[in-house]
Design a protein around this motif. Sequence first.
Motif, short mmCIF file in Angstrom:
data_model
loop_
_atom_site.label_atom_id
_atom_site.label_comp_id
_atom_site.label_asym_id
_atom_site.label_seq_id
_atom_site.Cartn_x
_atom_site.Cartn_y
_atom_site.Cartn_z
N ILE A 95 0.86 -1.19 0.00
CA ILE A 95 0.00 0.00 0.00
C ILE A 95 0.89 1.24 0.00
CG2 ILE A 95 -1.74 1.28 1.30
CD1 ILE A 95 -2.56 -1.46 2.54
N ALA A 96 0.82 2.03 -1.05
CA ALA A 96 1.62 3.24 -1.15
C ALA A 96 0.96 4.37 -0.38
CB ALA A 96 1.81 3.65 -2.62
N THR A 97 1.72 4.99 0.51
CA THR A 97 1.17 6.08 1.31
C THR A 97 2.30 6.95 1.83
OG1 THR A 97 -0.36 6.60 3.11
CG2 THR A 97 1.16 4.77 3.47
N ALA A 136 -0.30 10.74 -8.36
CA ALA A 136 0.86 9.88 -8.12
C ALA A 136 0.47 8.41 -7.96
CB ALA A 136 1.61 10.35 -6.88
N GLY A 137 -0.80 8.13 -7.80
CA GLY A 137 -1.25 6.75 -7.65
C GLY A 137 -1.11 6.19 -6.26
N LEU A 138 -1.13 7.05 -5.23
CA LEU A 138 -1.05 6.55 -3.86
C LEU A 138 -2.34 5.83 -3.49
CD1 LEU A 138 0.72 9.39 -1.84
CD2 LEU A 138 1.71 7.50 -3.15
N ASP A 139 -2.20 4.78 -2.69
CA ASP A 139 -3.36 3.99 -2.27
C ASP A 139 -4.08 4.59 -1.09
OD1 ASP A 139 -2.92 1.72 -4.13
OD2 ASP A 139 -1.07 1.50 -2.97
N ARG A 140 -3.37 5.34 -0.25
CA ARG A 140 -3.98 6.08 0.85
C ARG A 140 -3.62 7.54 0.69
NH1 ARG A 140 -5.97 1.83 1.19
NH2 ARG A 140 -6.17 0.43 2.99
N VAL A 141 -4.60 8.39 0.90
CA VAL A 141 -4.46 9.83 0.65
C VAL A 141 -4.65 10.57 1.96
CG1 VAL A 141 -5.47 11.82 -0.54
CG2 VAL A 141 -5.22 9.63 -1.74
N VAL A 142 -3.67 11.38 2.33
CA VAL A 142 -3.76 12.16 3.55
C VAL A 142 -4.32 13.55 3.26
CG1 VAL A 142 -1.84 10.91 4.59
CG2 VAL A 142 -1.39 13.03 3.35
N THR A 158 16.83 15.41 -0.79
CA THR A 158 16.26 15.78 -2.08
C THR A 158 16.56 14.77 -3.19
OG1 THR A 158 18.20 17.15 -2.56
CG2 THR A 158 16.29 18.25 -1.58
N LEU A 159 17.45 13.81 -2.94
CA LEU A 159 17.69 12.76 -3.92
C LEU A 159 16.43 11.91 -4.04
CD1 LEU A 159 19.68 11.23 -5.78
CD2 LEU A 159 20.28 9.83 -3.79
N VAL A 160 15.90 11.80 -5.25
CA VAL A 160 14.64 11.08 -5.46
C VAL A 160 14.91 9.62 -5.79
CG1 VAL A 160 12.53 10.95 -6.83
CG2 VAL A 160 13.51 13.18 -6.25
N GLU A 161 14.36 8.72 -5.00
CA GLU A 161 14.51 7.30 -5.22
C GLU A 161 13.71 6.87 -6.45
OE1 GLU A 161 14.83 8.26 -0.86
OE2 GLU A 161 13.46 8.74 -2.50
N SER A 162 14.22 5.91 -7.19
CA SER A 162 13.48 5.36 -8.32
C SER A 162 12.46 4.35 -7.81
CB SER A 162 14.42 4.67 -9.31
OG SER A 162 14.97 3.50 -8.72
N PRO A 163 11.40 4.07 -8.57
CA PRO A 163 10.47 3.02 -8.15
C PRO A 163 11.17 1.68 -7.94
CG PRO A 163 9.51 4.34 -9.90
CD PRO A 163 10.93 4.79 -9.78
N ALA A 200 2.57 -0.02 -8.10
CA ALA A 200 1.66 -0.23 -9.22
C ALA A 200 1.96 -1.57 -9.90
CB ALA A 200 1.80 0.91 -10.23
N PRO A 201 0.96 -2.26 -10.41
CA PRO A 201 1.22 -3.53 -11.12
C PRO A 201 2.18 -3.29 -12.27
CG PRO A 201 -1.13 -3.21 -10.73
CD PRO A 201 -0.47 -1.92 -10.38
N GLU A 202 3.18 -4.17 -12.38
CA GLU A 202 4.14 -4.02 -13.46
C GLU A 202 3.52 -4.46 -14.77
OE1 GLU A 202 8.26 -5.01 -12.73
OE2 GLU A 202 7.74 -5.55 -10.67
N VAL A 203 3.72 -3.65 -15.79
CA VAL A 203 3.16 -3.94 -17.11
C VAL A 203 4.21 -4.70 -17.93
CG1 VAL A 203 2.22 -2.97 -19.22
CG2 VAL A 203 1.75 -1.87 -17.02
N GLU A 204 3.83 -5.86 -18.40
CA GLU A 204 4.76 -6.66 -19.21
C GLU A 204 4.97 -6.01 -20.57
OE1 GLU A 204 3.53 -10.66 -19.48
OE2 GLU A 204 3.50 -11.00 -17.30
N ALA A 205 6.21 -6.04 -21.02
CA ALA A 205 6.52 -5.44 -22.31
C ALA A 205 5.95 -6.28 -23.44
CB ALA A 205 8.04 -5.33 -22.46
#
Length: 329
Positions: free
Chosen positions: A4-6, A59-65, A270-275, A324-329
């Motif tokens: 759950i992304a939050t 952003a596709g978060l599952d929980r929204v504050v 401030t360094l942004v992590e990749s998914p 997010a569900p990974e989309v197959e190429a």
Amino acid sequence: MTRIATTLGLYPLPDDAKERLSDLKGHQKHDLVSGDEDPAIESTYDDVRAELVDVQQDAGLDRVVEGQARWDDMLAHPLTVHDNVETGGIVRYYDNNNFYRDPVVQGDLDFSGDVAADLEAAADLTDDLQAVVPGPYSLADLATDEHYGDDEEFLAAVAEFLAGEVAAFPDAVETVFVLEPSLVTNPPGDGADERASEAIDEVARAADADVVAHSYWGALEEKVHAHLLDADVDAVGYDLVSNHDDNVYNVAEYGTKDSVALGVVDGQNTLVESPETVRERVDWFEDAVPSDFEDVYVTSNTELFYLPVNRFEEKLAALGAAVAPEVEA
């Protein structure tokens, strides 16, 4: 197991809102919140709330504050707007180079409803609402008591106050994050550690939602962690950015709840992590501990107030993409 992304909330105020509020009040940001705003200021915060909800949804978060844009004094906010609390001089919390007002409790901590009112407004904007509150131990730690006169009695009063606030939350709230950084930065000693757990338990039992007790800026001492597991919370949070080894040790040695929250995105860098990095950090934790979790809340390790707005938005996007569900190429 569901990821759950939050986030922990307490977002940076958008630049245009800062300018509007400064023009309206003619003061610096620390003087903008009184708990009794005039209509123009209230309207500005309504606009900010809607903007922050939109950013999370995009952003596709599952929980929204709700975003806590009014929380100029961060975790101390529920006290600084209370009628029986005098806001004292400027102090620094947690050595984080940000300065806030000292909440001085001078009377009974009766019901306020301030946080619930903001959540009622946010409930009209999302079906995935998450509440954020300071934990009772941290809130008592950040405050100055001039009324109760005893540390144990004061903690009990703060817990009762927060439980009353949480009980008033709207039915739309699905999850409540109880933020307890002071459990790490100023850990309670023998006896006090059990009372801190009991205080968190009282707040959690007042919620009609899943409750996550999240600490950060390090790892809990072993006894504090063991007592926290006695609280009636659905998940415990672990800051894997600040100290992944000791947090993994606590879980491997003492176990944890059926669900966990994992702080895998740095709320102060401030360094942004990749998914991909976010996913790898969650995978690493799950491989390192002998547990099959029901839910894993994938989140920032701290509040995001400390970041520039553009970096804050990029980190939200990374969290959303990571689960997010990974989309197959």
